[in-house]
Design an enzyme around this catalytic site. Sequence first.
Site, PDB file in Angstrom:
ATOM      1  N   SER A 228      -3.236  -2.593  -6.032  1.00 48.25           N
ATOM      2  CA  SER A 228      -4.539  -3.046  -5.537  1.00 48.25           C
ATOM      3  C   SER A 228      -5.396  -3.458  -6.726  1.00 48.25           C
ATOM      4  O   SER A 228      -5.178  -2.993  -7.854  1.00 48.25           O
ATOM      5  CB  SER A 228      -5.235  -1.913  -4.792  1.00 48.25           C
ATOM      6  OG  SER A 228      -5.684  -0.936  -5.711  1.00 48.25           O
ATOM      7  N   ASP A 229      -6.371  -4.319  -6.469  1.00 48.18           N
ATOM      8  CA  ASP A 229      -7.417  -4.459  -7.480  1.00 48.18           C
ATOM      9  C   ASP A 229      -8.140  -3.108  -7.533  1.00 48.18           C
ATOM     10  O   ASP A 229      -8.027  -2.286  -6.612  1.00 48.18           O
ATOM     11  CB  ASP A 229      -8.375  -5.609  -7.154  1.00 48.18           C
ATOM     12  CG  ASP A 229      -9.165  -6.037  -8.398  1.00 48.18           C
ATOM     13  OD1 ASP A 229      -9.195  -5.264  -9.381  1.00 48.18           O
ATOM     14  OD2 ASP A 229      -9.751  -7.128  -8.393  1.00 48.18           O
ATOM     15  N   TRP A 230      -8.868  -2.887  -8.597  1.00 52.13           N
ATOM     16  CA  TRP A 230      -9.458  -1.556  -8.810  1.00 52.13           C
ATOM     17  C   TRP A 230     -10.505  -1.246  -7.724  1.00 52.13           C
ATOM     18  O   TRP A 230     -11.475  -1.972  -7.573  1.00 52.13           O
ATOM     19  CB  TRP A 230     -10.050  -1.497 -10.217  1.00 52.13           C
ATOM     20  CG  TRP A 230      -9.068  -1.004 -11.258  1.00 52.13           C
ATOM     21  CD1 TRP A 230      -9.282   0.022 -12.147  1.00 52.13           C
ATOM     22  CD2 TRP A 230      -7.720  -1.453 -11.521  1.00 52.13           C
ATOM     23  NE1 TRP A 230      -8.152   0.237 -12.918  1.00 52.13           N
ATOM     24  CE2 TRP A 230      -7.184  -0.649 -12.557  1.00 52.13           C
ATOM     25  CE3 TRP A 230      -6.902  -2.420 -10.951  1.00 52.13           C
ATOM     26  CZ2 TRP A 230      -5.900  -0.808 -13.053  1.00 52.13           C
ATOM     27  CZ3 TRP A 230      -5.612  -2.586 -11.449  1.00 52.13           C
ATOM     28  CH2 TRP A 230      -5.123  -1.792 -12.481  1.00 52.13           C
TER      29      TRP A 230
END
Length: 750
Positions: A228-230
């Site tokens: 995932s993106d952060w």
Amino acid sequence: MNPQEILSQMTLTEKADLCSGADFWHIPGVPRLGVQPMLVCDGPHGLRKHIDSAIQAGFYEAVSTACFPPSACMANSFDVALEEEVGDALGKDCQAEQIGILLGPGANLKRSPLCGRNFEYFSEDPYLSSRMADGYIRGLQQNGVGCCLKHFAANNQEYRRLNVSDVVDERTLRELYLASFEYPIKHAKPWSIMCSYNRINGTYSSDNRWLLTDLLRKEWGYEGMVMSDWFAVNDRIAGIKAGLNLEMPGTDHDSNRQVELAVLEGKLSMEELDSVVLDTLKILARLPQWPENATLPWEKDHALARKAAAESAVLLKNQDGVLPLWDNQKVAFIGAFAKTPRFQGGGSSHVNAHNVTNSWDAAQGRFASLTYASGYDLSKDEDDSLIPAAVETAKRADIAVIFAGLPEHYESEGYDRTHLNLPPCQNRLISQVAAVQPNTVVVLMGGSAMVLPWRDEVKAILYLCLGGEAVGEAAVDLLTGAVSPSGRLAETFPLRLEDTPSYLDFPGHDDLVPYHENIFIGYRWYLARKIPVQYPFGYGLSYTSFSYANLRLSQSTITQGEAITATVEVTNTGSVPGAEVVQLYVADHSGRTSRPPRELKGFAKVFLQPRETKTVSLELDWRSFAWYDVQLSDWYAQGSFEVQICADCERVLLWAPVEAVSKIQRPLVVTRNSTLDQLLPHPVAGPAVRKLFAKAGITDEKLTHPDGHTLPLDYPIRNLRYEAQLTIGELEDWMEKLNQSIREAESCCE
Ligand code: BGC
């Protein structure tokens, strides 16, 4: 042990623990089974490795690293081999710093020039963006370390990026926003992919099964892992079902326990969990063998950063050949950027650059005299107090070089711009200097398109974009003519914000972002609507000149599944060595659907000595011609096309016709509302319609004759039953039999 064997020995808790980060920057390992964790860190144009590699910290706490030009700048080079070289250097840097995966590059497209993160992305064009991303990934991964291609997909604005839903049709996604990822994913095979924050048509990318499994894995054959993106995860269980392998950063096992519980409660199957865990184990198995005592090759990196910045600069104007400068000129450098250049953007990609050079230092001793005035205060937009001294300095010189552009706080991850302007005091500085100094040159810095109201007042404009740590020396290389500019604009410079394709829908309302401009972004929009721009996509000048001749195609017909080769001769007709960007566009003249006037489908950078000629070959495949037909769920082309060699997206130099032949027969179901022009070209329906009307005395000639004494071709068949002398019942019978024959014909050819 291979990943499958490791998986078979893992407990449920261990599997769940592999579903989110060990901390801020590590993919967890499986300690009991000897699987080591792996360090990931930002990129893309340098390493943002934190001193304490478990936590998030400011960029000053990151290691000192080479800062190459960000992607927006590199794309202006139109040079895939150069991007590969930079990727390779970054791969070696990762080796030295024991990094497993570098988080980049970003292959999102520039839907609007306002997106705060455009400096991190390559282009408004998916062909250019996908090829540059491909070069970067291949270069980096050949060092045995991995990339994380991001942000998949359609993360095209910063405003409310964790909330917005892009309302976008499938054709637009496939032809633009997904195409920018598709080629590097299939060709360069990045180890990992980062899902985007946003929603697409209502579904968060972090739990979008269509995106992460149906398209990415099943259709495109991707075998790596998706993180995932952060803080992008919406629903961890839905994410696992969708194919999201890893949540980043770690949640201190909180979400892992949810995963465990979901399996115990039967809400998530062990097969679903195993599938995401296995992909991660396969990537962990690639953990590099780090070289002993390796150090960062700072000098080598710096030299490459300098070359990359120089090759990526775009000469937008050079009236009277005012550039390059001469050794015996009295030169005035004006503008704070001459001493403190802009060279990278803000946010997670911001690196602690090792050796930033400025043009003032680099130009010492190069001219008869060199003077300086700061001209503006970078922290103030409206302060004109430094202009008078700059005007005086300019007056006393033979030539004034003004370093201007977007201050650091104008563009960053986390927010978008609201206008395309430079600080007003910089615009006034340039106009006032140009009013007293006829030889005024502007060296422009900034990560995305700007409006330049003074462009008719100055003699030359050299656009450096954000040139990385060696931008100061690169600027002097270009100003003095040691390097001839050869960059081309990877994004349009529009005349006004109001002209831009997404102007009415950016950044959207109520967390909905309608993509009304659909396939018409960037130059596709300006060309189709004939909207004049400041500088078009693909534009850029040189200190030399080039001519083109003998465009040839290996075949003038392309059948689906085939490829053809275009060759063209390019000659350096000027007096200095220089590189030229050969640009090939395809124009669809078939009239079958709405398409941009032309689209980039090939490019190559060639370096030529004066009077030297080279033959450039560019390969065109079926996708170079096809558009995504949602009715067919496939790429389709049929009819007349043109292959065009262009100076930029507006200027066609040479062209050649091509006929595209599809192998797909568009499925046809005849209804009361089918029209003659839909039925007549069909191999089964066409003859049936002709026979029907012939029985009623309407000959083929009358049916299709173009002079007006015909049946209207756009009339539904229900309106024509009188001419065909059919009752409603007879028409229904006729249609039923015809549909039966069409189905039989289609099934026999499948
Ligand atoms: C950015 C990513 C970046 C990550 C880690 C996010 O905010 O969107 O591009 O890799 O942070 O710093």
